[in-house]
Scaffold this active site. Structure first.
Site, PDB file in Angstrom:
ATOM      1  N   SER A 146      27.248 -93.881   8.130  1.00 41.92           N
ATOM      2  CA  SER A 146      27.444 -94.665   9.345  1.00 41.92           C
ATOM      3  C   SER A 146      28.133 -93.818  10.416  1.00 41.92           C
ATOM      4  O   SER A 146      27.595 -92.818  10.860  1.00 41.92           O
ATOM      5  CB  SER A 146      28.225 -95.936   9.040  1.00 41.92           C
ATOM      6  N   ASP A 163      25.746 -97.645  16.567  1.00 45.05           N
ATOM      7  CA  ASP A 163      26.524 -96.758  15.705  1.00 45.05           C
ATOM      8  C   ASP A 163      25.597 -95.746  15.037  1.00 45.05           C
ATOM      9  O   ASP A 163      24.392 -95.714  15.311  1.00 45.05           O
ATOM     10  CB  ASP A 163      27.357 -97.549  14.697  1.00 45.05           C
ATOM     11  N   ASP A 185      22.711 -99.788  12.697  1.00 43.87           N
ATOM     12  CA  ASP A 185      22.608-101.176  12.242  1.00 43.87           C
ATOM     13  C   ASP A 185      23.523-102.098  13.038  1.00 43.87           C
ATOM     14  O   ASP A 185      23.442-103.321  12.905  1.00 43.87           O
ATOM     15  CB  ASP A 185      22.882-101.299  10.738  1.00 43.87           C
TER      16      ASP A 185
END
Length: 509
Positions: free
Chosen positions: A121, A271, A275
């Protein structure tokens, strides 16, 4: 440097795998994890706890495992090793290559196969990780399969390694990006929108791939009435411009400036694994994820009502989203269900209640039409569709979805978390305020307790949920932090409550 050992507890978290490469995990560990995922999620009978005996075979009897990855430098090598490990155990691996996390969920849903997304992420470049799901993008946590994956992989690393079966599985490479875009466009039709100028900050993350494909023509889809202005679309897992975490205000500054400078109608920030999506209005002001949740919830309620006029409709929200979300959901005749913070709780409640939509304060948005999984792109498309159908700027459009003053999340590092919580508890209970402990401590001040807004002029009085104010105080699961969120009828009341709670929290004397 020697390869990491068999203790995987440091990298296998509650809901995913995440750690520094190669210090905490490397391709040897990835291969063991691939074999373990094949054993637990692909080849063993499907069972809520993963790896348990009984139940029915994996849906359709398929042996497929779909794997995708983000733009981090370590991702391709880890994916190759993971795929080889799964093949060793007889799984047929479908590698979809570069994709967003919701793109992997799409692949899991449309192929009806377990999935593995390699991403960390917004973490720094030296990190990587794996998000796992069962067929149909159903979540996997420590209690529902990830713990078993960890144990299988650890045993393999500590011993002679995993057995390679005679009927070793196959590997195929497929590009599902166009199908992902087509699916999202079927859910939200933007073709009739008025022309919009949209600045998008991809943060050098996967939105640099998905935005041109879904909102543009890069995947061969027809043009939309959108003038997309890119910021940092180059895929670069070293994040040379800013951290790919729009939850931090500093990472929105470039987008906010660009929206104003280019006279854009709206700004979108994603990000690293794309997502989550954050929204900026035409003035360069951030739009609260709670306001986005309310806007999208009403659109999803209307869509469901149009398709099933007499069916009950449910929307999920976590307890930190603004009180305006349940207020507007219930005013629309639907049911609002409050949950703890975290995607596993949202997804569990989505499945249990048959909810059409769920939203969190962290800009995670969940859709029944997307296998109950979260997708920032679909939420962004809802915002664009609403704006494209309106004759007012975005700031006016969302004004009704943000009537209260909110602090945002304020973090405090404390030496003794339980003692700080007890200091707050002692004060609020002495005042007779409402208190529940669904997730941390949520305190409310009902109207009539003497805690209404004081002399703040028009609008003072009953506020969010008919209360003068509320706050939630939650301990971090991983750090000595307390997280505070406050909402009130106006700014003065919010600041008064925020400062009083922070004084109690930070009183370590």
């Amino acid at each position: 440097m020697s390869s990491p050992g068999a203790d995987l507890s440091a990298i296998v978290k509650a809901y995913d795998v995440r750690g520094v490469v190669p210090d905490q995990w490397d391709e040897r560990v990835a291969r063991a994890l691939g074999a373990a995922v094949a054993d637990v999620l692909v080849l063993e009978p499907a069972h809520p706890a993963g790896g348990a005996e009984g139940g029915s075979p994996t849906r359709g009897g398929a042996r497929r495992l779909v794997v995708g990855h983000d733009m981090r430098p370590s991702s391709p090598g880890l994916v190759d090793a993971f795929a080889a490990g799964a093949q060793d155990r007889g799984a047929d691996v479908v590698v979809v290559g570069l994709c967003s996390t919701d793109g992997l969920y799409y692949a899991s849903g449309v192929l009806d196969a377990p999935g593995a997304m390699f991403t960390a992420s917004h973490n720094p470049a030296q990190y990587n990780g794996i998000k796992l799901c069962r067929p149909g993008a159903r979540p996997v946590s420590l209690d529902t399969g990830l713990g078993a994956v960890r144990d299988h992989a650890a045993a393999s690393l500590a011993g002679p390694g995993h057995e390679v079966v005679d009927s070793r599985g196959s590997r195929t490479d497929e590009d599902l990006l166009r199908g992902y875009g087509e699916h999202l466009r079927r859910l939200v039709d933007l073709s009739g929108s008025r022309p919009l100028r949209v600045v998008v900050d991809a943060g050098n993350g996967m939105a640099g791939l998905t935005v041109p494909a879904v909102l543009g023509e890069a995947a061969g889809l027809p043009a939309l009435p959108l003038d997309v202005r890119p910021l940092y679309f180059e895929l670069d897992g070293t994040f040379p411009n800013h951290e790919a975490n729009p939850l931090e205000p500093a990472n929105l500054v470039d987008l906010q400036r660009a929206v104003v400078a280019q006279g854009a109608d709206v700004g979108l920030a994603f990000d690293g694994d794309a997502d989550r999506c954050f929204v900026v209005d035409e003035r360069g002001e951030a739009v609260s994820p709670s306001a986005v949740t309310a806007l999208v919830a009403l659109r999803e309620i209307a869509r469901e009502r149009a398709e099933h006029p007499d069916a009950p409709v449910t929307v999920i929200h976590n307890l930190i989203t603004s009180a305006v979300v349940p207020e507007l959901v219930e005013a629309a005749g639907a049911t609002a269900v409050r949950t703890r913070v975290g995607h596993s709780y949202i997804k569990e409640e989505m499945a249990r209640t048959g909810a059409v939509f769920g939203g969190e304060h962290s800009a995670h948005y969940y859709f029944a039409a997307f296998w109950g999984a979260d997708t920032g792109m679909l939420a962004a498309m809802h915002v664009l569709a609403a704006l494209g159908a309106a004759d007012v700027p975005l700031s006016d459009l969302v004004a009704d979805y943000a009537p209260y003053a909110a602090s945002g999340e304020v973090n405090s590092t404390v030496r003794d978390v339980p003692a700080a919580v007890e200091r707050v508890r002692g004060v609020v209970t002495a005042r007779g305020a409402g208190l529940d402990e669904l997730d941390g401590m949520t305190v409310t001040a009902p109207v009539g307790t003497g805690d209404e807004a004081e002399g703040t002029g028009e609008g003072a009085g009953p506020g969010p949920g008919g209360r003068a104010w509320w706050f939630n105080l939650r301990a971090s699961n991983t750090e000595p932090l307390l997280r505070l969120n406050v909402e009130a009828v106006d700014v003065a009341t919010m600041e008064r409550v925020r400062d009083e709670v922070l004084a109690l929290v930070r009183d370590d004397a």
